[in-house]
Motif scaffolding. Structure first.
Motif, PDB file in Angstrom:
ATOM      1  N   LEU A  76       0.726  -1.488   0.543  1.00 55.56           N
ATOM      2  CA  LEU A  76      -0.043  -0.132   0.408  1.00 55.56           C
ATOM      3  C   LEU A  76       1.283   1.791  -0.315  1.00 55.56           C
ATOM      4  N   MET A  77       2.451   1.047   0.892  1.00 56.54           N
ATOM      5  CA  MET A  77       2.869   2.143   0.465  1.00 56.54           C
ATOM      6  C   MET A  77       3.547   3.013  -0.469  1.00 56.54           C
ATOM      7  N   HIS A  78       3.756   1.664  -1.492  1.00 52.70           N
ATOM      8  CA  HIS A  78       4.768   2.034  -3.227  1.00 52.70           C
ATOM      9  C   HIS A  78       5.881   1.293  -2.519  1.00 52.70           C
ATOM     10  N   MET A  79       6.157   0.042  -1.919  1.00 56.33           N
ATOM     11  CA  MET A  79       7.341  -0.228  -1.539  1.00 56.33           C
ATOM     12  C   MET A  79       8.364   0.144  -1.414  1.00 56.33           C
ATOM     13  N   PRO A  80       7.910   1.043  -0.511  1.00 54.20           N
ATOM     14  CA  PRO A  80       9.629   2.331   0.677  1.00 54.20           C
ATOM     15  C   PRO A  80      10.404   0.968   0.344  1.00 54.20           C
ATOM     16  N   LEU A  81      12.383   1.738   0.593  1.00 56.97           N
ATOM     17  CA  LEU A  81      12.699   0.683   1.044  1.00 56.97           C
ATOM     18  C   LEU A  81      13.299   0.045   2.298  1.00 56.97           C
ATOM     19  N   HIS A  82      12.613   0.980   3.502  1.00 63.38           N
ATOM     20  CA  HIS A  82      12.702   0.177   4.538  1.00 63.38           C
ATOM     21  C   HIS A  82      11.367  -0.806   4.872  1.00 63.38           C
ATOM     22  N   TRP A  83      10.941  -1.039   4.367  1.00 65.04           N
ATOM     23  CA  TRP A  83       9.202  -1.143   4.029  1.00 65.04           C
ATOM     24  C   TRP A  83      10.231  -2.822   3.635  1.00 65.04           C
ATOM     25  N   ALA A  84      10.314  -2.211   2.634  1.00 65.94           N
ATOM     26  CA  ALA A  84      10.610  -3.371   1.971  1.00 65.94           C
ATOM     27  C   ALA A  84      11.445  -4.007   2.368  1.00 65.94           C
ATOM     28  N   LEU A  85      12.893  -3.945   2.936  1.00 68.24           N
ATOM     29  CA  LEU A  85      13.738  -4.807   3.381  1.00 68.24           C
ATOM     30  C   LEU A  85      13.046  -5.821   4.383  1.00 68.24           C
ATOM     31  N   LEU A  86      12.265  -4.725   5.746  1.00 71.44           N
ATOM     32  CA  LEU A  86      11.326  -5.516   6.596  1.00 71.44           C
ATOM     33  C   LEU A  86      10.464  -6.449   6.269  1.00 71.44           C
ATOM     34  N   HIS A  87      10.016  -6.494   4.879  1.00 73.24           N
ATOM     35  CA  HIS A  87       9.170  -7.622   4.040  1.00 73.24           C
ATOM     36  C   HIS A  87       9.649  -8.883   4.247  1.00 73.24           C
ATOM     37  N   GLN A  88      11.507  -8.533   2.948  1.00 73.08           N
ATOM     38  CA  GLN A  88      12.048  -9.782   3.052  1.00 73.08           C
ATOM     39  C   GLN A  88      12.686 -10.008   3.894  1.00 73.08           C
ATOM     40  N   GLY A  89      13.252  -9.550   5.246  1.00 68.55           N
ATOM     41  CA  GLY A  89      13.908 -10.213   6.118  1.00 68.55           C
ATOM     42  C   GLY A  89      12.463 -11.093   7.403  1.00 68.55           C
ATOM     43  N   PHE A  90      11.615 -10.663   7.534  1.00 66.00           N
ATOM     44  CA  PHE A  90      10.680 -10.676   8.585  1.00 66.00           C
ATOM     45  C   PHE A  90      10.596 -12.434   7.824  1.00 66.00           C
ATOM     46  N   ALA A  91      10.608 -12.533   6.174  1.00 65.43           N
ATOM     47  CA  ALA A  91      10.384 -13.683   5.646  1.00 65.43           C
ATOM     48  C   ALA A  91      11.412 -14.244   5.894  1.00 65.43           C
ATOM     49  N   LEU A  92      12.612 -14.697   6.303  1.00 63.82           N
ATOM     50  CA  LEU A  92      13.672 -15.352   6.642  1.00 63.82           C
ATOM     51  C   LEU A  92      13.828 -15.797   7.990  1.00 63.82           C
ATOM     52  N   ILE A  93      13.087 -15.442   8.947  1.00 65.91           N
ATOM     53  CA  ILE A  93      12.391 -15.096  10.289  1.00 65.91           C
ATOM     54  C   ILE A  93      11.566 -15.888  10.059  1.00 65.91           C
ATOM     55  N   VAL A  94      10.462 -16.029   9.034  1.00 63.70           N
ATOM     56  CA  VAL A  94       9.402 -16.913   9.286  1.00 63.70           C
ATOM     57  C   VAL A  94       9.930 -18.175   9.088  1.00 63.70           C
ATOM     58  N   LEU A  95      10.709 -17.898   7.854  1.00 66.15           N
ATOM     59  CA  LEU A  95      11.289 -19.544   7.181  1.00 66.15           C
ATOM     60  C   LEU A  95      11.840 -20.320   8.341  1.00 66.15           C
ATOM     61  N   GLY A  96      12.823 -19.257   9.203  1.00 68.13           N
ATOM     62  CA  GLY A  96      14.044 -20.167   9.644  1.00 68.13           C
ATOM     63  C   GLY A  96      13.103 -20.586  10.842  1.00 68.13           C
ATOM     64  N   PHE A  97      12.387 -19.963  11.647  1.00 69.63           N
ATOM     65  CA  PHE A  97      11.262 -20.679  12.612  1.00 69.63           C
ATOM     66  C   PHE A  97      11.201 -22.263  12.198  1.00 69.63           C
ATOM     67  N   ALA A  98      10.054 -21.791  10.576  1.00 68.30           N
ATOM     68  CA  ALA A  98       9.001 -22.939  10.263  1.00 68.30           C
ATOM     69  C   ALA A  98      10.423 -24.052  10.452  1.00 68.30           C
ATOM     70  N   ALA A  99      11.559 -23.762  10.292  1.00 69.12           N
ATOM     71  CA  ALA A  99      12.274 -25.014   9.524  1.00 69.12           C
ATOM     72  C   ALA A  99      13.058 -25.276  11.131  1.00 69.12           C
ATOM     73  N   ALA A 100      13.223 -24.475  12.638  1.00 64.32           N
ATOM     74  CA  ALA A 100      13.063 -24.895  13.715  1.00 64.32           C
ATOM     75  C   ALA A 100      11.959 -26.147  14.404  1.00 64.32           C
ATOM     76  N   HIS A 101      11.356 -25.367  13.558  1.00 72.13           N
ATOM     77  CA  HIS A 101      10.235 -25.802  14.135  1.00 72.13           C
ATOM     78  C   HIS A 101      10.145 -27.408  13.483  1.00 72.13           C
ATOM     79  N   TRP A 102       9.981 -27.639  12.305  1.00 66.57           N
ATOM     80  CA  TRP A 102      10.309 -29.099  12.707  1.00 66.57           C
ATOM     81  C   TRP A 102      11.055 -29.499  12.773  1.00 66.57           C
ATOM     82  N   ARG A 103      12.311 -29.308  12.604  1.00 66.75           N
ATOM     83  CA  ARG A 103      12.549 -30.200  13.363  1.00 66.75           C
ATOM     84  C   ARG A 103      12.427 -30.218  14.859  1.00 66.75           C
TER      85      ARG A 103
END
Length: 367
Positions: free
Chosen positions: A324-351
């Motif tokens: 909605l904010m047209h991809m400002p740099l800081h929000w886009a980086l937050l979105h990418q970084g948090f995607a990595l957190i979600v994936l990392g936690f999902a992997a830890a949860h599976w293990r």
């Protein structure tokens, strides 16, 4: 008599067990530090992409490239190399040296961090192997991760090379490959680190384990779809939600031929597919949370499933706000970084649902 001498005493077994657990703690701490560096590397890589800095260094110098330009003449030489590629000629023609330095430092930092991760992984790995701190069965996993890291460096240059001749940016196919491999390496290291951690609860049932594993795969695939959005700049279009181009399911999703090309090159289809992927991840995480809390109430598995769902929910909110904010740099980086957190936690949860790696047979039996 000889048989009695070869039989380990209780004290010996206990000492060996404590040594093994201490080594696991040390190796796990090292892997977590590598994960922190990888997280920083992915964020800097995202910033490099979002600032269009990835083509500022036009040569691959794995060793010599550590040293940046130190004199004005060296800076002019780097800028002259950049002037030879289409991105400069068609988009950034007339760029000043100061402007060039801005994009150069992003790409240089990204490459420096990548080299740093390689050293931080390889050197301790060699030291742990030489001092026999790596238990049987773990060496192939760690060597495999090191090989994946080397492959990632090659893929990174393969990606950059796609934007040096005819294109003004890198290929979205290669960018998606590069980013997805980075996410896969992150998840794999997390799995190994979590497998070395002590588990307070017994392993979950097979159905819970399988579903948790599928969540990791789906989250990784969603990261791939997000990389295609970044590679095609699809996030800069259709900045409304929940409607897209005035509809839940927009038109003109398959205007390109053959049809499969739309999933990679049609910005509308690319963004719509990423939205669908987000909905799928959300529904699966919700279903998993409810199912685990019903069949394994009060366990660490249920608590992790709850945390995972809330991470997915927060990531969805971040993604919507970023759009909605047209991809400002800081929000886009937050979105990418948090995607990595979600994936990392999902992997830890599976293990975690599978339990820790088993101890060597003689320790496990005697203990």
């Amino acid at each position: 008599m000889q048989q009695a001498l070869s039989t380990p005493t209780a004290d010996n077994v206990l000492g060996e067990r404590q040594r093994l657990l201490a080594n696991r703690t040390l190796v796990r701490g090292w892997l977590y530090f590598v994960l922190l560096m990888l997280f920083a590397l992915v964020l800097v890589g995202g910033a490099t992409r979002l600032t269009d800095s990835g083509l500022s260094i036009t040569e691959w110098k794995p060793i010599h490239g550590v040293i940046p330009p130190l004199t004005e003449a060296q800076w002019e030489e780097e800028l002259e190399l950049y002037r030879q590629i289409p991105q400069y000629q068609q988009i950034n023609k007339g760029m000043s040296l100061a402007e060039f330095k801005y994009i150069f430092w992003w790409e240089w930092a990204h490459r420096l961090l990548a080299r740093g991760v390689g050293f931080v992984f390889a050197i301790p790995l060699l030291a742990f192997w030489a001092t026999r701190r790596i238990e049987p069965g773990l060496t192939p996993k760690l060597v495999g991760l090191l090989a994946l890291g080397g492959l990632q460096g090659v893929v990174g240059w393969w990606m950059v090379a796609s934007g040096l001749v005819e294109r003004t940016d890198v290929s979205q196919y290669r960018l998606a490959t590069h980013l997805t491999l980075a996410f896969a390496i992150f998840a794999a290291i997390m799995v190994v680190a979590r497998g070395l951690a002590p588990h307070s609860a017994p392993a979950a049932d097979r159905n819970t384990q399988r579903f948790a594993g599928w969540l990791v795969i789906v989250a990784l695939f969603q990261s791939f779809l997000g990389a295609l959005v970044a590679g095609t700049n699809a996030g800069l279009t259709y900045n409304t939600w929940p409607l897209m181009d005035g509809a839940i399911v927009p038109s003109d999703l398959f205007v390109m031929s053959p049809a499969w090309v739309n999933f990679f090159e049609n910005v509308k289809t690319v963004q719509f597919t990423h939205r669908l992927g987000a909905y799928v991840v959300f529904v699966l995480a919700l279903w998993h949370m409810i199912a685990v809390r019903r069949c394994l109430p009060g366990t660490t598995h249920a608590r992790r499933a709850l945390v995972l769902f809330h991470l997915v929910l927060l990531q969805a909110v971040i993604g919507i706000v970023t759009l909605l904010m047209h991809m400002p740099l800081h929000w886009a980086l937050l979105h990418q970084g948090f995607a990595l957190i979600v994936l990392g936690f999902a992997a830890a949860h599976w293990r975690g649902t599978k339990g820790a790696y088993p101890l060597p047979t003689e320790i496990k039996v005697a203990g």
